[in-house]
Design an enzyme around this catalytic site. Structure first.
Site, mmCIF file in Angstrom:
data_model
loop_
_atom_site.group_PDB
_atom_site.id
_atom_site.type_symbol
_atom_site.label_atom_id
_atom_site.label_comp_id
_atom_site.label_asym_id
_atom_site.label_seq_id
_atom_site.Cartn_x
_atom_site.Cartn_y
_atom_site.Cartn_z
ATOM 1 C CG HIS A 191 47.430 59.791 48.035
ATOM 2 N ND1 HIS A 191 47.112 61.195 48.091
ATOM 3 C CD2 HIS A 191 48.945 59.347 48.140
ATOM 4 C CE1 HIS A 191 47.930 61.117 48.585
ATOM 5 N NE2 HIS A 191 49.441 61.088 48.923
ATOM 6 C CG ASP A 457 50.265 67.588 49.549
ATOM 7 O OD1 ASP A 457 48.614 67.560 48.742
ATOM 8 O OD2 ASP A 457 50.310 66.491 50.233
ATOM 9 C CB CYS A 504 59.524 61.668 48.505
ATOM 10 S SG CYS A 504 58.489 62.882 49.547
HETATM 11 C C1 PEP Z 1 53.803 64.683 47.902
HETATM 12 O O1 PEP Z 1 53.192 65.833 48.656
HETATM 13 O O2 PEP Z 1 54.859 65.005 47.038
HETATM 14 C C2 PEP Z 1 54.134 63.392 48.841
HETATM 15 C C3 PEP Z 1 55.188 63.258 48.407
HETATM 16 O O3 PEP Z 1 52.839 63.004 49.335
HETATM 17 P P1 PEP Z 1 51.619 61.606 49.268
HETATM 18 O O4 PEP Z 1 51.394 62.198 47.574
HETATM 19 O O5 PEP Z 1 51.222 60.825 50.544
HETATM 20 O O6 PEP Z 1 51.179 63.692 49.686
HETATM 21 MG MG MG Z 2 52.283 65.170 50.957
#
Ligand code: PEP
Ligand code: MG
Length: 579
Positions: A191, A457, A504
């Site tokens: 993140h 993820d 996403c």
């Molecule tokens: C993902 O896991 O691809 C996602 C968009 O959520 P995050 O990156 O916040 O875990």
């Molecule tokens: Mg995620």
């Protein structure tokens, strides 16, 4: 000059002097300062001893009555060492002799003492080893804390070099002065990397020992495109990078000209490009970069940023602000995705052994209903202001989804009773980010209005590769055939149920994957706002037919290496022949 290689996680090139942040939990790297700075380091050391002594004395005054003799003893030992002039002299002598930083000199001397204590047969002394480590930590906290204050009061542009940064630390940087980031740890979809990309700060992670190699004040080049950091560049390299950086800025201006053009393939297929945001102000940036809405609002940042639990009003205000920038564009609000790397484990009473597989995300919300309900109330109240959708993260089974929907229904009932307005038809969707969800997508699709695929993820859980662990970063690959098969299955399930599906995860912001994703059928992508123009350029350079052919071929490969090589060649070809 020295070149170190890591992973470029946020594009761009910057040449700047460095500020180095250490972390108390890690061994402080051996670092020196210029001779003119030595007296300043001695002063920092003196101040740290003073502040640490004050801290322990205050503790004794405020809590001392509650302590038994053992605890009293421990703090007495701490004070004894902190007031010991010989110890202080030993540290400052070493600092002056070798021009070491105060942190490093303190750490060396105290560890030396600990080592010495550990070897004595006298158990009273050998048991004091943990106290020495504690004292080291306390001193380092003060020394490192003062560096952290430096970063809040910057007056000149810098590159921040750190062992690791939390997403919230990164988000709190003043972009005007923090022009680049280089960290020892981290992965492409950690993140911290995601936040750096959203903020448009060039960043390289997984450098392993940048904090040991870079000294404060060194000139460094952070090349987020190639994933390299150059320390003390020579004249020729400096000149080369100065023109490269200028060309990168020009390229960005050129891309910005695409902002008002549609994201459409050469044969007329429209692709909807949306923004992923962490803070309401990014909605405006998304709009400026040509995004049509917000495909992912990571609301947990509201929580991570504050020193208290956000109130319903604070949630509501954040959503209302986001909507203000967008008017009619749709805003997908993801409910709190706390946990894993977005809930620093030290905030927990019992840190989890395996936080990525632990009480995170929707699981956390379903166990902490007051927090969850507060957020749902705020989202529902804001739903009358614009085009809002609710999205639940990390769903792994149908029961979890039903529970989440029950909570929404309950909150709706409460609002109704209180005569508070909300959009009763608010669309509800889920993130597909585990193999479990992907493999049961047909069942899940029957109960939701849309899917959003979180590839960050999904890749981590499918390949069993921790997304923030730099030592396995080379195994983290969205091009793995297993991931591509799952993407195809999810798309087919959504298609059968006639619900929307978009992507996403960060995969949607990497140019080489765009033709493949379009070829697999995806027509809605949500990504870091600064990347939107670049992705639009790819879309406008390729035909849907070409993408379908490319996807068919890709699915025949049995290694991710073959896939990635093929996709890289194809994207080069596409961009070379752009119309
Ligand atoms: C993902 O896991 O691809 C996602 C968009 O959520 P995050 O990156 O916040 O875990
Ligand atoms: Mg995620």
């Amino acid at each position: 000059m020295e070149i170190i290689k890591g992973i470029g996680v946020s594009p761009g090139v910057v040449i700047c002097s460095a500020i180095v942040l250490d972390a108390e939990e890690f061994r402080v790297p051996r670092r020196t300062v210029p001779p003119a700075q030595v007296s300043q380091e001695v002063q920092r050391l003196r101040q740290a001893f003073h502040d640490a002594t004050q801290e322990v004395t205050n503790l004794q005054i405020s809590r001392g009555d509650l302590w038994d003799n053992n605890i009293k003893d421990i703090f007495a030992v701490h004070l004894h060492f902190l007031r010991d002039k010989t110890l202080r002299k030993q540290i400052s002598d070493l600092l002056k002799q070798e021009n070491y930083t105060a942190e490093y000199a303190a750490s060396v001397i105290l560890r030396d003492i600990a080592h010495h204590f550990a070897q004595t047969p006298d158990t009273y002394i050998s048991e004091r080893v943990t106290d020495i480590y504690d004292i080291e930590k306390r001193l380092l906290r003060h020394l490192i804390g003062s560096r952290r204050e430096d970063i809040d009061n910057l007056t000149e542009p810098v590159v921040v070099v750190a062992h690791d940064l939390t997403p919230t630390q990164t988000a709190s940087f003043n972009k005007k002065f923090v022009n680049g980031i280089a960290t020892d740890a981290g992965g492409r979809t950690s993140h911290t990397a995601i936040v750096a990309r959203s903020m448009g700060i060039p960043a390289v992670v997984a450098l392993s020992d940048a904090t040991a190699k870079v000294a404060a004040g060194d000139t460094v080049i952070v090349d987020g495109n190639r994933g390299t950091v150059i320390i003390d560049p020579d004249e020729a390299t400096l000149r080369e990078y100065q023109s490269y950086a200028a060309a990168a800025v020009e390229h960005e201006h050129m891309l910005d000209e695409l902002v008002h053009l549609p994201a459409v393939t050469t044969d007329g297929i429209n692709i909807k490009l949306m923004g992923n945001i962490e803070f309401p102000y990014e909605a405006e940036i998304t709009l400026k970069k040509g995004g049509e809405g917000i495909g992912l609002y990571r609301t947990e940042f509201l929580y991570l940023e504050a020193d208290h639990e956000p109130t319903e009003e604070e949630h509501y205000q954040a959503y209302a602000d986001t909507i203000k920038s967008f008017g009619k564009g749709s805003i997908t609000i993801r409910t709190l995705d706390l946990g894993a790397d977005k809930f620093t484990q030290h905030k927990r009473v019992n840190p989890e052994r395996n936080p990525f597989l632990g009480l995170r995300s929707i699981r956390y919300c379903l166990r902490n209903l007051p927090i969850f309900k507060t957020q749902i109330r705020a989202i529902l109240r804001a739903s009358v202001l614009g085009n809002i959708k609710i999205m639940f993260p990390l769903i792994t089974n149908v029961m979890e989804l039903r529970q989440a929907k029950w909570i929404v229904a309950e909150v709706k009932e409460d609002l109704e009773e209180q005569g508070i307005e909300f959009d009763d038809t608010i669309p509800m969707g889920i993130m597909i980010e585990t193999p479990a969800a992907a493999l049961t997508a047909d069942d899940l699709a029957d109960e939701v209005d849309f899917f959003s695929i979180g590839t960050n993820d999904l890749v981590q859980y499918t390949l069993a590769v921790d997304r923030v662990n730099e030592t396995v970063a080379s195994l983290y690959n969205p091009a793995h055939p297993a991931v591509l098969q799952l993407l195809k299955q999810i798309y087919n399930a959504a298609n059968r149920a006639k619900i929307d599906v978009h992507i996403c995860g960060e995969m949607a912001s990497e140019i080489e994957f765009i033709p493949l994703l379009i070829g697999l059928g995806f027509t809605e992508l949500s990504l870091a706002p600064p990347m939107i123009p670049e992705i639009k350029k790819v879309i406008r350079s390729v035909s849907y037919e070409q993408c379908k052919r490319l996807a068919r071929k890709t699915l025949t490969f049995d290694t991710e290496k073959q896939t990635i090589n093929y996709l890289r060649n194809e994207i080069q070809e596409i961009l070379r022949n752009e119309p």
